[in-house]
Motif scaffolding. Structure first.
Motif, PDB file in Angstrom:
ATOM      1  N   ALA A 123      43.914  33.260  46.359  1.00 21.19           N
ATOM      2  CA  ALA A 123      44.468  34.089  45.283  1.00 21.19           C
ATOM      3  C   ALA A 123      44.792  33.217  44.078  1.00 21.19           C
ATOM      4  N   ALA A 124      43.730  32.760  43.413  1.00 19.36           N
ATOM      5  CA  ALA A 124      43.857  31.920  42.222  1.00 19.36           C
ATOM      6  C   ALA A 124      42.878  32.420  41.174  1.00 19.36           C
ATOM      7  N   TRP A 125      43.193  32.168  39.914  1.00 24.95           N
ATOM      8  CA  TRP A 125      42.314  32.579  38.828  1.00 24.95           C
ATOM      9  C   TRP A 125      40.966  31.872  38.970  1.00 24.95           C
ATOM     10  N   GLY A 126      39.902  32.649  38.936  1.00 19.13           N
ATOM     11  CA  GLY A 126      38.569  32.077  39.009  1.00 19.13           C
ATOM     12  C   GLY A 126      38.052  31.845  40.408  1.00 19.13           C
ATOM     13  N   PRO A 465      42.664  39.112  40.309  1.00 21.29           N
ATOM     14  CA  PRO A 465      42.598  39.930  39.091  1.00 21.29           C
ATOM     15  C   PRO A 465      43.466  41.185  39.148  1.00 21.29           C
ATOM     16  N   VAL A 466      43.761  41.667  40.352  1.00 20.61           N
ATOM     17  CA  VAL A 466      44.649  42.826  40.503  1.00 20.61           C
ATOM     18  C   VAL A 466      46.081  42.370  40.720  1.00 20.61           C
ATOM     19  N   HIS A 467      46.270  41.443  41.643  1.00 25.87           N
ATOM     20  CA  HIS A 467      47.606  41.025  42.061  1.00 25.87           C
ATOM     21  C   HIS A 467      48.384  40.385  40.920  1.00 25.87           C
ATOM     22  N   VAL A 468      47.713  39.554  40.148  1.00 31.72           N
ATOM     23  CA  VAL A 468      48.367  38.835  39.051  1.00 31.72           C
ATOM     24  C   VAL A 468      47.739  39.175  37.711  1.00 31.72           C
ATOM     25  N   GLY A 469      46.414  39.245  37.691  1.00 32.85           N
ATOM     26  CA  GLY A 469      45.716  39.456  36.425  1.00 32.85           C
ATOM     27  C   GLY A 469      46.097  40.732  35.715  1.00 32.85           C
ATOM     28  N   GLY A 470      46.474  41.750  36.465  1.00 30.35           N
ATOM     29  CA  GLY A 470      46.875  43.004  35.835  1.00 30.35           C
ATOM     30  C   GLY A 470      48.075  42.875  34.924  1.00 30.35           C
ATOM     31  N   GLN A 471      48.879  41.847  35.155  1.00 33.95           N
ATOM     32  CA  GLN A 471      50.033  41.591  34.292  1.00 33.95           C
ATOM     33  C   GLN A 471      49.668  40.741  33.074  1.00 33.95           C
ATOM     34  N   HIS A 472      48.403  40.319  33.006  1.00 33.79           N
ATOM     35  CA  HIS A 472      47.937  39.481  31.898  1.00 33.79           C
ATOM     36  C   HIS A 472      46.622  40.049  31.370  1.00 33.79           C
ATOM     37  N   GLU A 474      45.331  40.193  28.628  1.00 35.53           N
ATOM     38  CA  GLU A 474      44.672  39.407  27.587  1.00 35.53           C
ATOM     39  C   GLU A 474      43.795  38.294  28.158  1.00 35.53           C
ATOM     40  N   VAL A 475      43.936  38.015  29.450  1.00 30.83           N
ATOM     41  CA  VAL A 475      43.205  36.922  30.092  1.00 30.83           C
ATOM     42  C   VAL A 475      41.943  37.480  30.749  1.00 30.83           C
ATOM     43  N   PRO A 476      40.795  36.816  30.589  1.00 25.70           N
ATOM     44  CA  PRO A 476      39.573  37.277  31.252  1.00 25.70           C
ATOM     45  C   PRO A 476      39.753  37.331  32.770  1.00 25.70           C
ATOM     46  N   LEU A 477      38.916  38.137  33.452  1.00 28.02           N
ATOM     47  CA  LEU A 477      39.029  38.302  34.897  1.00 28.02           C
ATOM     48  C   LEU A 477      38.817  36.989  35.649  1.00 28.02           C
ATOM     49  N   GLY A 478      38.003  36.112  35.116  1.00 34.80           N
ATOM     50  CA  GLY A 478      37.787  34.815  35.746  1.00 34.80           C
ATOM     51  C   GLY A 478      36.608  34.779  36.692  1.00 34.80           C
ATOM     52  N   ILE A 479      36.106  35.939  37.119  1.00 34.99           N
ATOM     53  CA  ILE A 479      34.934  36.033  37.989  1.00 34.99           C
ATOM     54  C   ILE A 479      34.093  37.214  37.520  1.00 34.99           C
ATOM     55  N   GLU A 480      32.826  37.202  37.896  1.00 37.61           N
ATOM     56  CA  GLU A 480      31.945  38.307  37.548  1.00 37.61           C
ATOM     57  C   GLU A 480      32.158  39.453  38.524  1.00 37.61           C
ATOM     58  N   LEU A 481      32.369  40.647  37.977  1.00 43.08           N
ATOM     59  CA  LEU A 481      32.585  41.831  38.801  1.00 43.08           C
ATOM     60  C   LEU A 481      31.665  42.943  38.301  1.00 43.08           C
TER      61      LEU A 481
END
Length: 806
Positions: A123-126, A465-472, A474-481
């Motif tokens: 559970a890390a960005w990217g 991207p859901v657990h933490v990324g949803g609170q940010h 403005e930050v790209p997802l970090g992986i291709e989805l």
């Protein structure tokens, strides 16, 4: 002449000594405060500029003054990577620098143990977002899950993480529970075998796996998160505990996390019978027991079994909880005061800290040559602080310069994505098919539904991207989805793809129905993408704290389905689920051209689904949970006893629309030539049998052979049947395999009237089938002799061998 003496290496630094000896020597030299400091974590978030960190100020707790804690030492660092979006290389550098500071601040030079979530990947960005555990359950493939876990473990270790908070070994008892997506299904044998494989993979990478949630969390009343658990001791012993028992015996797991819940009024965090007598004294577990986040304080604030945090600390320590997570609270000043006041014996601290220090010794954290530089940074030129000229703080080496590191650590390489795709492909379950699938060169495909064009529709609530990324945002997802629409465009390059959402996942607005009907009318086939939106604590329709009142599809999705069925009865409708739990599918179960079930299949999930729809990949997943026919017949699982099934004395019929173990293929299989040399065996013996499975179709296919046990007469009520073994068998067209099985009588054991596990004499049925309701062969056999008591050393598996046949 001046004599010089070599410095004496303290015994705890001597890696040649046993970890237990090293821990004992260190404990003897420590003060009470230093010992207690090893029993707590501090929640930190790595710095995106690579600098040292300050404690994470989270809403559940008051912020901690890290600088005041470090002189005493620190047990764990909580979620350096999983708190905010941070470039992996700079996150690793930040963790490195924090570890240096921790080791330098305490007089023994002990670093912290760093832990992270890894429920569906690191559970890390990217980092790679793998399918959720419920999708692992659908694979029925322990070897594949072991490989996936090894890849996750390698990524964790490469950046300096020592412990992963996974897997979840809870068995689904009520599919309304929001965390169903985190489980591997409703059968304890399936959960145990897949969970054990995951742990073996993670531990083989040198990462401490954490079994959770011990025990009974998923049996909460009405499927409400953190609600009380009212099950009896027998259900606990025969349904909830077997996956943990199997994992402790077979996986090498080194950590266990207690559950939040209380069972019959006793919270797990204060249950010595569970955490010490059963886990350690009976099963022989020697690792650490860690608290679920804030769980020790909950003994005071939620359970009301402790009047103060000191009392909560004493109760948890006495029960066997070694480490308080995510941050210091009860095991800090409240514990120290309770010991000083004579309320809590210091010996409990000594017992817990010994387990912690033994584990740190095993991880190399007490070694004299411990190096905080993880493998990912070592490969980029970052070196130990012992070589000051090479310290990453300098700019003498461009590879070690902070900004030069950004983007240099790849946690989502091609190999990971290929593995994620394989897990996703094997987890896709074909529930229904009237012959429409696989699709053959459709000119126009309409992709409709709330999950048709949503990148995160493939992710569970613990994916970054859901657990933490949803609170940010403005930050790209970090992986291709890739979305399902994009995946179908790539899979069918000659087709015209048209799309419309029709509705949101959980909204009530039906104004988009008209556009959806219009778009569907243009197509040769409609792919309707329904399901969930993962989230946390009510921010989604699936996930932690996102419990459901019923198993009806969220929002107006069923109405959208019905509208499309009515509007274009001549156009095939392929319903595709991207969900975290099974839902009642209404008319789709009998009227859709096909129904394809996926459980949050990860970053390669839509590609996998598209490959199944085209036939490039065979569907080979099987249901790890039953799909209900009606939304309100919960709680219900296939493990029901006779009174739990449909009857004439209740107006509620819990019969599933698609049963546990169900899954169609694009070919046909024939089961023949059953051979059973003996139909009788003693209660300490076994039954041998053999049969042949042949692919009689014209395509490759995978049959998942499932072995169920039915006990017609027992001294206590038993489920009508339960899974005791399985094997994936992939066969070419016309190919066959001879399956040989030995079923030890131990597998017929259950918890008897006196609370002990017993194998009773009498008749049994061994049922061989393609699902729990598609039974192909049955062996009626008899166990003879006296009833036999068995314990935790009993055999847990049948022996299954597969021999190719001409």
């Amino acid at each position: 002449m001046v004599e010089t003496t070599e410095p004496v290496t303290p015994p705890w630094r001597d890696s040649a000594l046993p970890p237990e000896t090293r821990a004992d020597a260190l404990i003897a030299a420590m003060t009470l405060r230093e010992k207690a400091a090893q029993l707590v974590g501090v929640w930190v978030g790595a710095s995106d500029d690579g600098g040292e960190v300050a404690p994470y100020q989270h809403e559940m707790e008051e912020p901690v003054a890290l600088e005041s804690l470090l002189p005493q030492g620190l047990g764990q660092l909580t979620r350096s990577f999983g708190t905010a979006p941070v470039d992996p290389a700079l996150g690793a550098l930040s963790l490195l620098r924090t570890q240096r500071a921790i080791a330098a601040a305490n007089r023994f030079g002990i670093p912290a143990l760093a832990h992270e979530e890894c429920l569906a990947g690191f559970a890390a960005w990217g980092a790679t977002a793998y399918p959720v555990p419920l999708a692992w359950g659908a694979t029925f493939d322990p070897a594949l899950i072991r490989r996936m876990a090894r890849a996750i473990g390698d990524d964790l270790r490469s950046v300096g993480v020592h412990q992963g908070l996974a897997p979840v070994l809870d068995v689904v008892r009520d599919a309304r529970w929001g965390r169903v997506e985190e489980t591997m299904g409703e059968d304890p044998y399936l959960v145990g075998t897949l969970g054990t494989a995951y742990i073996q993979g993670l531990e083989s990478a040198g990462v401490v796996a954490t079994l959770k949630h011990f025990a009974g969390y998923s049996a909460s009343r009405a499927g409400r998160n953190l609600a009380p658990v009212g099950m009896g001791a027998r259900e606990r012993a025969d349904v909830m505990l077997p996956p943990f028992e199997m994992a402790v015996r077979e996986s090498g797991a080194r950590s266990v996390m207690h559950a939040y819940t209380d069972t019959d009024g006793l919270p797990s965090a204060a249950d010595a019978g569970l955490l010490t007598e059963l886990l350690r004294d009976t099963w022989g577990f020697t690792g650490t027991v860690v608290a679920d986040y804030f769980g020790i304080a909950f003994l005071k604030t939620l359970h009301g079994v402790a009047g103060t945090l000191g009392e909560a600390a004493g109760a948890a320590l006495a029960a066997g909880v070694d480490v308080e997570l995510p941050t210091v609270k009860a095991y800090g000043e409240p514990l120290l005061k309770a010991i000083t006041d004579g309320v809590v014996p210091e010996a409990l601290v000594d017992r817990a800290v010994r387990r912690v220090l033994v584990q740190k010794a095993q991880l190399g954290l007490l070694d004299a040559d411990w190096d905080p530089v993880p493998a990912a940074l070592a490969g980029l030129g970052v070196r130990s602080a012992d070589n000051a000229a090479d310290d990453a703080r300098t700019e003498e080496d461009g590879a070690a310069d902070t900004e030069a590191l950004r983007g240099r650590v790849d946690l989502d390489p091609a190999g990971n994505r290929a593995l994620a795709r394989q897990v996703a492909e094997q987890s896709v379950v074909l529930l229904r098919n009237d012959g429409t699938l696989p699709l053959t060169a459709p000119a126009t495909i309409a992709v409709i539904g709330p999950n048709a064009d949503t990148p995160t529709a493939v992710l569970g609530c613990y994916a970054f991207p859901v657990h933490v990324g949803g609170q940010h945002p403005e930050v790209p997802l970090g992986i291709e989805l890739p979305t399902l629409r994009e995946a179908l465009t790539a899979e069918f390059p000659a087709a015209r793809i048209v799309s419309a959402p029709g509705a949101s996942v959980d909204g009530t607005d039906t104004s988009g129905f008209a556009e959806a009907v219009l778009v569907a009318g243009e197509a040769d086939v409609v792919v309707l993408a329904l399901g969930d939106r993962a989230g946390l604590f009510g921010r989604g329709t699936s996930g932690e704290g996102c419990d459901a009142e019923s198993l009806a599809l969220p929002g107006v999705q069923e109405q959208l389905l019905d509208t499309l069925l009515d509007a274009h009865p001549g156009i095939p409708l392929v319903v595709t689920l991207l969900a975290g739990r099974p839902y009642a599918l209404g008319r789709a179960a009998t009227e859709a051209a096909a129904v394809v079930q996926s459980f949050f299949p990860g970053e390669e999930g839509t590609t996998a689904i598209a490959a199944v729809l085209s036939g490039r990949t065979e569907p080979s997943g099987r249901l790890p949970v039953s799909v209900p026919a009606r939304p309100g017949a919960q709680p219900s699982t296939y493990l029901a006893a006779r009174l739990g099934r449909a009857s004439e004395v209740s107006s509620i019929d819990p019969t599933a629309a698609f049963a546990f173990g169900h899954g169609l293929t694009y070919t046909r299989f024939q089961w023949t030539d059953l051979d059973v040399p003996r139909l009788h065996t003693a209660t300490d013996g076994g039954i041998d049998l053999a049969f042949t499975v042949r692919n009689t179709g014209d395509r490759h296919g995978t049959e998942v052979v499932q072995l169920y046990l039915h006990d017609p007469v027992a001294s206590v009520v038993q489920p009508v049947q339960r899974l005791i073994g399985y094997r994936r068998v992939r066969l070419a067209p016309g190919g066959a395999a001879r399956i040989r099985v030995t079923v030890p009588a131990d597998l017929a054991g259950f918890t008897g009237r006196d609370g002990r596990r017993v194998v009773e004499p009498g008749e049994l049925e061994l049922r061989l089938g393609a699902s729990s309701t598609d039974l192909r062969l049955t062996v009626v056999c008899t166990l003879t002799g006296r009833a036999r008591t068995v314990d935790h050393t009993r055999r847990l598996h049948p022996e299954i061998t597969t021999v190719p046949q001409p």
